[in-house]
Design a protein around this motif. Structure first.
Motif, mmCIF file in Angstrom:
data_model
loop_
_atom_site.group_PDB
_atom_site.id
_atom_site.type_symbol
_atom_site.label_atom_id
_atom_site.label_comp_id
_atom_site.label_asym_id
_atom_site.label_seq_id
_atom_site.Cartn_x
_atom_site.Cartn_y
_atom_site.Cartn_z
ATOM 1 N N PRO A 1 6.916 -44.334 -24.483
ATOM 2 C CA PRO A 1 7.391 -43.375 -23.812
ATOM 3 C C PRO A 1 9.043 -44.102 -23.812
ATOM 4 C CG PRO A 1 6.394 -44.290 -22.478
ATOM 5 C CD PRO A 1 6.094 -45.116 -23.494
ATOM 6 N N ASN B 1 9.264 -34.378 -24.472
ATOM 7 C CA ASN B 1 8.960 -35.704 -23.508
ATOM 8 C C ASN B 1 8.618 -36.902 -23.871
ATOM 9 O OD1 ASN B 1 9.279 -33.622 -20.945
ATOM 10 N ND2 ASN B 1 7.963 -32.384 -21.696
ATOM 11 N N GLU C 1 7.354 -44.099 -12.185
ATOM 12 C CA GLU C 1 6.481 -42.780 -12.748
ATOM 13 C C GLU C 1 5.596 -43.638 -13.682
ATOM 14 O OE1 GLU C 1 5.877 -38.279 -13.632
ATOM 15 O OE2 GLU C 1 7.911 -39.412 -13.639
ATOM 16 N N LEU C 2 6.093 -43.766 -14.955
ATOM 17 C CA LEU C 2 5.877 -44.497 -16.288
ATOM 18 C C LEU C 2 5.142 -45.388 -16.002
ATOM 19 C CD1 LEU C 2 8.821 -43.809 -19.212
ATOM 20 C CD2 LEU C 2 6.611 -42.182 -19.025
ATOM 21 N N ASN D 1 2.096 -44.282 -13.330
ATOM 22 C CA ASN D 1 1.253 -42.909 -14.279
ATOM 23 C C ASN D 1 0.490 -43.633 -15.770
ATOM 24 O OD1 ASN D 1 0.122 -40.329 -15.107
ATOM 25 N ND2 ASN D 1 1.456 -39.293 -13.869
ATOM 26 N N GLU E 1 -1.564 -42.546 -17.960
ATOM 27 C CA GLU E 1 -2.257 -41.171 -18.267
ATOM 28 C C GLU E 1 -0.787 -40.987 -19.034
ATOM 29 O OE1 GLU E 1 -3.654 -36.513 -18.682
ATOM 30 O OE2 GLU E 1 -4.453 -37.893 -16.744
ATOM 31 N N LYS E 2 0.677 -40.471 -17.989
ATOM 32 C CA LYS E 2 2.067 -40.335 -18.657
ATOM 33 C C LYS E 2 2.348 -41.404 -19.832
ATOM 34 C CE LYS E 2 6.021 -37.975 -17.160
ATOM 35 N NZ LYS E 2 6.777 -37.178 -16.819
ATOM 36 N N CYS E 3 2.255 -42.296 -19.406
ATOM 37 C CA CYS E 3 2.915 -43.396 -20.315
ATOM 38 C C CYS E 3 2.515 -42.720 -21.762
ATOM 39 C CB CYS E 3 2.651 -44.824 -19.666
ATOM 40 S SG CYS E 3 3.737 -45.959 -20.315
ATOM 41 N N SER F 1 0.544 -41.131 -22.907
ATOM 42 C CA SER F 1 1.131 -39.529 -23.830
ATOM 43 C C SER F 1 2.423 -39.386 -24.410
ATOM 44 C CB SER F 1 0.639 -37.612 -22.909
ATOM 45 O OG SER F 1 1.182 -38.202 -22.195
ATOM 46 N N SER F 2 2.747 -39.685 -23.416
ATOM 47 C CA SER F 2 4.638 -39.137 -23.774
ATOM 48 C C SER F 2 5.060 -39.723 -25.099
ATOM 49 C CB SER F 2 5.056 -39.995 -22.213
ATOM 50 O OG SER F 2 5.352 -38.722 -21.742
ATOM 51 N N LYS G 1 3.658 -38.681 -28.360
ATOM 52 C CA LYS G 1 4.486 -38.084 -28.827
ATOM 53 C C LYS G 1 5.847 -38.190 -30.028
ATOM 54 C CE LYS G 1 3.588 -34.933 -24.804
ATOM 55 N NZ LYS G 1 4.244 -34.214 -23.994
#
Length: 411
Positions: free
Chosen positions: A339, A359, A376-377, A380, A382-384, A386-387, A390
């Protein structure tokens, strides 16, 4: 209109000459241009077969490099002349292995254009993205020499599409073909009745994708990172560095390591960063294993290794958009499926908008937003992940421009 343009070139020459008295970068360009013809005369003869690649600066060189490499492989008996307009391109790539001769491009007067083309006489000319010089291009056209423009990106507010832009508009018609980054650019060209155009995409996607096939191992980064989460901030300016310094000083992330690779590596700027940090830091130029292990911040006070450094990042910050200097290359970290955080001034960078829309990239306009996004990154996982994925998928989806260009050239 041609008369007005040529008068403008002479005025620009005088203005640059005056500015060079006070600006070291402009002075380098002026001195370099004075030597161009001497270099060409000493290194070329009338029997040489040549190709000419022109880039405004370093960014355009990196953009054109995958095409240049393919042509270098095919035209083994040709001499390649690589020209830059900006010192920031020439000074860093004056020893480029893809070229036999690297020079500054003289200012675009008719006299310079005739002399330059007499000496170089290129079988093929490649211009990258922009930096369209009418007199040079008209001289190529007059002699029926091939020229194409690659990775072109146009906006409707540019002179080509205004009533007063006749000279520059006619220069576009000297190219036998133009490869654009997007459909919008093709539509703009068609609006002025230029139809020899292909939407090939941006060659930078091919350029950064090739990084995955290289050896990106850096032993000192391995030592510094030590299996901890790593945030890499690349091509930063003071406004970017202030965000990072404030964040690092105000948070207690002992299991997070930070790497800062400033755009300006002058001693005063590097010292300023170190002095403001409240945690242990180490400079690339003064590193040793003990310092690397104990430091939380690693400052890269050298150039040429950022692409490899990004391969160690879990999260990237790319500088330039927090101020108004222009967003730096976000595709370099994106290819490693991580990300990315940037500033808010990114309107002229379609790849940034695309990654924000999916995102994979996040824009911050102030310290509070930056802190929130980075926290947040970091917290989190999982978000890190998945972003980042992408962004990696976005790069893979958009590569392929080089194949289209090389197919057109039939090599």
């Amino acid at each position: 209109m041609s008369f007005i343009y040529n008068i403008g070139i002479h005025i620009a020459h005088f203005a640059l000459k005056c500015a060079s008295l006070f600006n070291e970068k402009i002075k380098k360009g002026m001195v370099g241009r004075q030597n161009t013809f001497e270099v060409l005369e000493s290194q070329l003869n009338s029997n040489d077969k040549t190709l000419w690649f022109h880039c405004a600066s370093l960014g355009e060189y990196e953009q054109g490099l995958p095409v240049f490499k393919k042509l270098r492989e095919h035209y083994k008996q040709h001499k390649i002349v690589l020209s830059f307009f900006s010192p920031s391109g020439y000074e860093i790539r004056k020893n480029s292995p893809i070229a036999d001769i690297v020079i500054y491009l003289p200012l675009d007067s008719k006299k310079h254009a005739k002399r330059f083309i007499n000496l170089v006489n290129p079988e093929l000319t490649i211009f990258v993205k922009y930096d369209i010089w009418p007199n040079f291009l008209n001289e190529l056209k007059r002699r029926k020499l091939r020229a194409i423009l690659i990775s072109a990106a146009f906006r409707k507010n540019q002179s080509y599409f205004k009533f007063y832009g006749g000279e520059l508009r006619r220069a576009l018609f000297t190219f036998e073909h133009i490869f654009t980054q997007n459909e919008a650019s093709k539509t703009l060209l068609q609006s002025i009745h230029y139809n020899k155009v292909t939407v090939s995409g941006d060659t930078r996607f091919d350029r950064v994708s090739s990084q995955l096939g290289l050896n990106n191992y850096l032993s000192f980064i391995e030592t510094f990172k030590d299996d901890k989460l790593c945030v890499v901030a690349g091509s930063t300016w003071p406004e970017d560095e202030n965000l990072l310094i404030n964040y690092i000083n105000a948070t207690d992330h002992k299991n997070v390591k930070f790497i800062i690779a400033p755009h300006n590596i002058k001693t005063a700027q590097i010292n300023n960063i170190q002095e403001k940090l409240h945690v242990k830091s180490v400079l690339y130029s003064k590193k040793n294993d003990e310092q690397l292990i104990n430091a939380q911040v690693f400052i890269i006070d050298t150039i040429g290794i950022l692409s490899k450094v990004y391969s160690y990042a879990n999260i990237a910050y790319v500088g330039g958009a927090m101020g108004h200097t222009g967003l730096h290359n976000t595709l370099e970290p994106a290819v490693f499926a991580i990300p990315i955080i940037i500033g808010s001034n990114h309107e002229k960078f379609p790849e940034a908008k695309a990654m924000i829309d999916i995102n994979g990239m996040f824009s911050a306009s102030n310290q509070k937003e930056f802190d929130s996004i980075l926290n947040e990154l970091i917290q989190n996982k999982e978000k890190c992940l998945s972003s980042g994925k992408k962004n990696g998928d976005y790069i893979a989806k958009n590569k392929g421009a080089v194949i289209q260009i090389i197919d057109y050239l039939r090599i």
